[in-house]
Design an enzyme around this catalytic site. Structure first.
Site, mmCIF file in Angstrom:
data_model
loop_
_atom_site.group_PDB
_atom_site.id
_atom_site.type_symbol
_atom_site.label_atom_id
_atom_site.label_comp_id
_atom_site.label_asym_id
_atom_site.label_seq_id
_atom_site.Cartn_x
_atom_site.Cartn_y
_atom_site.Cartn_z
ATOM 1 N N LYS C 76 40.221 42.255 72.139
ATOM 2 C CA LYS C 76 39.627 42.410 73.470
ATOM 3 C C LYS C 76 38.130 42.111 73.361
ATOM 4 O O LYS C 76 37.508 42.419 72.330
ATOM 5 C CB LYS C 76 39.870 43.852 73.942
ATOM 6 C CG LYS C 76 39.484 44.149 75.379
ATOM 7 C CD LYS C 76 39.832 45.604 75.714
ATOM 8 C CE LYS C 76 39.485 45.969 77.150
ATOM 9 N NZ LYS C 76 39.850 47.384 77.459
ATOM 10 N N SER C 151 42.255 47.976 81.747
ATOM 11 C CA SER C 151 41.333 46.863 81.624
ATOM 12 C C SER C 151 41.710 45.852 80.534
ATOM 13 O O SER C 151 41.169 44.763 80.522
ATOM 14 C CB SER C 151 39.935 47.401 81.329
ATOM 15 O OG SER C 151 39.914 48.041 80.063
ATOM 16 N N SER C 175 43.681 51.972 79.648
ATOM 17 C CA SER C 175 43.433 50.530 79.590
ATOM 18 C C SER C 175 44.273 49.752 78.583
ATOM 19 O O SER C 175 44.271 48.525 78.610
ATOM 20 C CB SER C 175 41.949 50.259 79.317
ATOM 21 O OG SER C 175 41.214 50.481 80.491
#
Lengths: 95, 477, 487
Positions: C76, C151, C175
């Site tokens: 990420k 997210s 997330s």
């Protein structure tokens, strides 16, 4: 809880965000909606409860006082859009 | 109307750790800009602080020495504000649970005055960076070498009434922290800095007046002058019917005056909250007991002991304990067999003289206790006379060295052959008939001249007392 | 062999036995990224050339101890990678390339991982849809008109689309788990403190934790074995025994006590989600677990508590982005304050600004006690409620989200509604617990449904093993989106 545009101005100054005039009203309304929802917590009696900042009872995490080599200066400065060969640069601050 | 000045101090002291408070960068003073830095102390994204164990130890020791109560469950908090000397835009400090509370220090000043000053709290925090304006670029350079250097901030109650008391407190604080070894308190390197909160009120009033804060005063002289100036300024304002404004003022050393600093564009609201990246600190009774045990004997205790144990006069004890390194030097010299008063004389005379001539501090001195102890022993044993010993001292002071070898090499050993002394004296009298008759006519000064002549003939190596006696005897014949 | 259909462990095995070379695996990933990036926008930065170069240096002989040696993966974009742009999907970080690796990056690199690049996300991990990225919204591989969740939407989408075999995401309030649910993959938020946060760009320090998104619970266990462990650079990392999760997965759930908090199955829950999640209980019961419904009467407090704490910490954590030391700096500023104001106002997106303002408000003079301190007290109440639940149960079973993936654009118009959809995931972060999200079926529109198992602190193995047991019995986790195969 009522959130006024003045309150939005106050927290904007503290957080160094300068909203355009036309956004202040809508932002105040959004924040008011969220903050009002947060007031649901007032329904819970928490008197006498110790605030919990660290979820686990970890204590005394300490480091030995032993010097390690510092970092390459160029590597630290490289990512800045305002620098010279030895320092970060900002507009005049000294009075 | 008579006025009373009320002063409280916030003193920031840099701790003498090797590394910074939350990373392993060196705390060494100086260095080219941004060369004592890493991603942690420059606030790079994703980096995390880990507390230096020595910072905790030093803060607790300082708290114990200042008679404070140690917060056995303490935490760090974040103080949030934007300024380019603070790369994370928050300072890790302690607000809610500072490591030490409710201390006290007894100060003495002037002619036997003394009082107890209350310490409100002592907390640990990180130093900020240095901003230097570059007139060529017309921009400010940010140097983060000092970012993360460990500090303790010591906050007093508003217990001072004069600059004299403030200076006495700072002297005491400096002495205490140096004795503990937790700080070198070098003001010229910024390792001891003061914020002075000052207000005035009619004498006898119990209410506090409106105070101003003078920030970052970095010499005792500046502190004393700033206090005098600011008290006078406030009194004059009030007497003119004006009000004192609560504000931060800057002391301008060159202009000898304080000036209001441009107020930041908004009220200070630091939004302190508990630092989530650092787990709480629990200080066990065992840890406290260990630190108590490690606490060195402080200056005051040493002064009392030197008088009681060694019979030193109060003045000598005061002089020798003025620097911890000097007291240590004295004790080691005595432990090696030197007579305490002799050691004290040498230290107050030759040692302090030598240091002052070279603008050195005692801790930077090369001369070692065994060398001084040997020198004192040689004098006591009659192998060197005091004057020659001083010459040897001068010769070895800068680099230390083997006193016996030096004496042998330069043939300085004292002449203890009384026959030779009498012989020489006779010869001197024979060569100086005028002085002999002057002496006999009552001119005592002539005696001194004859002693000098005899010592010179003996190359300065004789015991002056023996020469004296021989001369008196010969003249009485 | 169709490589993109394999799990990470299957590919790792094929590499170890010499059937597939790491370079071939990278080529397959590269082809899949080329095929899907244009439609799902899962990556912000693709480092395929560097990955190929690295893969060629990896020899199978060194694979001992790492079952994922040579397996392509991605991080990420809020995880620091040395010399590789790390943007948090924000304009304000510009082309920031950190001069250091996060601890997880170091650990995985040492274990033979091959990174294909950096994954798209909500800006600074603030969002539940991955639509707030400065680099454009991520799209759900199951339906490109829908959000992948957030997210870590890029991470879930990339794994679902077969672009990488696993990804490292971060989870502050769901997330990892919620996008894993929306994209039909398995994602795990481990116990707080078991994975070093060093190098994870902080959103809310007391809640942030990194973890894997992969195709099975076993894959997640394998990744956690490589990244968990105490780190001297993270003061909140927990000491302990790590590294035996994969070897300990038995699928045996006999006698496992599963608690079902009725409060998580009430109003607002999509009936199809409810049905699919409860069916998980039946499957585990079939393997010997016991199931009991109970009441967890703190659920109405978890979302406000979470947002107060997360936004407060974020307002402080994000203050360092000021244009001075790294990242983007505004032009034409007049003085220092103007530099700060312009850089931050133009550099942060609207959702981030909203959370910074909210966080600043709850910490400001006069409101700290009423909001921030109150939230910390309620957090203590919530943690206690979970501690008590775990005196009775070994794991808790809940939905991951009340619904399946929403349409793009649907959530942004009403932030409060979006916040409320985090109700099932945020308490796990507040209490520091391990939680795993795994697919348990499709709804009528063919969208994946996720179930969540929550364990007590350091009960990571328990939740992994229960999810593993479910995956031994079912094949929901093997379903892939239509067109999800590499060309």
């Amino acid at each position: 809880m009522k959130i006024t545009e003045e309150m939005v101005d106050y927290v904007s100054v503290l957080s160094r965000l300068k909203l355009p005039e036309e956004e202040k009203g809508p932002m105040a309304a959004e924040l008011e909606k969220i903050v009002s929802y947060m007031d649901v917590l007032n329904g819970l009696d928490t008197s006498g409860i110790e605030p919990l900042s660290h979820v686990f009872p970890l204590k005394n995490v300490l480091r030995e006082d032993a010097v390690a080599p510092s970092f390459d200066r160029d590597a630290l400065l490289k990512g800045s859009m305002g620098r010279d060969e030895e320092a970060f640069l900002v507009p005049k601050t000294v009075e | 109307m008579t006025w009373e000045t009320v002063i409280g101090l916030e003193t920031h002291v840099e701790l003498a750790t090797r590394t910074k408070i939350f990373c392993s960068c060196t705390t060494e003073f100086g260095g080219a800009p941004n060369t004592h830095c890493c991603p942690v102390c420059t606030g790079m994204p994703g980096t995390l602080p880990v507390l230096n164990e020595k910072v905790l130890e030093f803060a607790v020791k300082a708290g114990l020495a200042l008679n404070g109560s140690i917060t056995q469950h303490c935490k760090f908090d974040r103080k949030n504000y934007f300024y380019p000397d603070l790369p994370k835009a928050y300072q890790i400090s302690q607000l809610y649970l500072p490591i030490v509370r409710d201390g006290e220090v007894t100060i003495t000043w002037g002619d036997g005055n003394h009082k107890t000053v209350r310490i409100h709290e002592l907390h640990m925090e990180e130093d900020a960076g240095k901003l230097v304006h570059d007139p060529w670029l017309d921009q400010t350079k940010c140097d983060y070498n000092r970012c993360g250097v460990p500090l303790i901030e010591i906050v007093t109650e508003p217990d001072f009434r004069s600059a004299e008391e403030v200076i006495a407190y700072l002297e005491k604080l400096k002495e205490t922290l140096q004795y503990l070894g937790v700080s070198d308190c070098k003001m010229q390197e910024g390792s001891l800095r003061c914020d002075v909160n000052l207000s005035v009120r009619p004498a006898g009033s119990q209410e506090l007046g409106t105070r101003t804060e003078m920030k970052n005063l970095s010499s005792f002289k500046a502190i004393a002058r700033a206090i005098t100036y600011e008290a006078k300024r406030q009194i004059e304002r009030i007497e003119e019917g004006k009000r004192v404004i609560q504000e931060t003022r800057r002391w301008d050393e060159n202009k000898d005056a304080t000036f209001a600093m441009r107020s930041k564009e908004n009220a200070q609201d630091y939004r302190y909250f508990p630092e989530p990246d650092i787990p709480p600190i629990d200080i066990s009774d065992a840890y406290l007991a260990r630190l108590w045990k490690e606490m060195p004997e402080m200056a005051e205790a040493k002064r009392d002991r030197y008088q009681a144990q060694y019979g030193l006069p109060a003045y000598d004890a005061q002089m020798i304990t003025s620097q911890k390194a000097l007291a240590d030097f004295f004790e080691e010299t005595v432990a090696l067999g030197a007579e305490p008063k002799q050691a004290a004389n040498w230290i107050m005379g030759e040692v302090l003289g030598g240091l002052s001539a070279r603008a050195l501090e005692a801790k930077d001195m090369k001369l070692s206790p065994p060398t001084l102890a040997r020198l004192i022993a040689l004098v006591k044993e009659g192998k060197l006379n005091r004057n020659t010993a001083v010459k040897v001292f001068e010769a070895v002071f800068d680099h230390d060295g083997d006193v016996d070898a030096f004496v042998a090499e330069h043939g300085l050993e004292q002449v203890n052959d009384l026959g030779l002394v009498r012989e020489t004296v006779k010869q001197v009298l024979a060569e100086n008939p005028q002085s002999v008759s002057d002496f006999k006519a009552g001119k005592e000064k002539a005696f001194g001249f004859l002693v000098g002549q005899a010592m010179r003939a003996l190359h300065g190596k004789a015991d002056p007392k023996a020469v004296n006696e021989a001369l008196r005897a010969a003249l009485a014949e | 062999m169709e490589l993109t259909k394999l799990t990470a462990l299957e590919l790792g095995k094929a590499i170890q036995t010499g059937q597939v070379s790491p370079a071939e695996a990278v080529q397959a990933a590269r082809a899949a990224i080329a095929a899907h990036q244009g439609e799902n926008n899962a990556f912000i930065t693709v480092t395929a050339d560097a990955a190929l170069e690295r893969a060629r240096t990896l020899t199978a002989g060194k694979a001992a101890g790492s079952p994922l040696w040579g397996v392509p993966m991605a991080f990420k974009d809020n995880i620091c990678t040395r010399g590789v742009k790390t943007s948090c999907a924000s304009k304000i970080l510009g082309d920031f390339a950190p001069p250091y690796d996060a601890t997880v990056v170091e650990k995985l690199t040492g274990a033979g991982a091959v990174s294909l690049g950096k994954l798209n996300m909500d800006e600074f991990a603030m969002g539940s849809t991955s639509e707030t990225s400065f680099y454009g919204a991520v799209k759900n591989p199951w339906d490109l008109t829908r959000a992948p969740g957030g997210s870590s939407g890029g991470a879930a989408a990339a794994v679902a689309a077969g672009e990488v075999w696993y990804a490292i995401g971060s989870d502050t309030g769901g997330s990892i788990r919620q996008p894993a649910a929306y994209c039909g993959v398995t994602g795990m938020k481990p116990t707080y403190g078991t994975v070093s946060r060093y190098g994870l760009i902080a959103y809310a320090s007391s809640l942030d934790q990194m973890g894997p998104i992969a195709r099975s619970a076993a894959d997640c266990a394998a990744v956690l074995d490589l990244i968990q462990g105490r780190d001297s650079r993270d003061g909140t990392s927990l000491p302990g025994e790590y590294g035996n999760l994969l070897a300990s997965l038995t699928g045996d759930v006999k006698g496992l006590k599963i608690g079902i908090p009725a409060d998580c199955f009430g109003e607002g829950l999509d009936p199809e989600v409810r049905k699919a999640v409860l069916a998980v209980a039946d499957v585990l019961k079939g393997r010997g677990a016991t199931v009991e419904e109970f009441s967890l009467p703190v659920m109405e407090y978890v979302v406000p508590t979470y947002y107060i704490i997360a936004c407060a910490e974020a307002s402080s954590n994000l203050s360092r982005f000021d244009g001075v030391k790294y990242g983007w700096r505004a032009e034409d500023y007049e003085d220092l304050t103007d530099l700060y104001n312009k850089t931050r106002t133009q550099g942060f997106g609207r959702e981030v600004q909203r959370r910074i303002l909210l966080g600043t408000f709850v910490l400001s003079t006069g409101y700290y006690d009423a909001y921030y301190k109150k939230a910390l007290q309620v957090k203590a109440v919530i943690k206690k409620a979970y501690d008590e639940a775990f005196e009775k149960y070994d794991v808790l079973l809940t939905p991951v989200s009340p619904t399946t993936a929403p349409r793009l654009g649907e959530s942004l118009s009403d932030p409060l509604k979006m916040y409320l959809s985090d109700i099932d995931t945020v308490p796990v972060n507040l209490a520091g617990l391990p939680g795993i999200s795994f697919p348990c079926g499709l709804d009528g529109q063919g969208l994946p449904i996720g179930a969540q198992l929550i364990g007590p602190a350091l009960g990571d193995l328990t939740v992994l093993n229960a999810a593993h047991a479910f995956q031994l019995e079912t094949d929901h986790h093997k379903q892939t989106p239509k067109g999800g195969d590499a060309a």
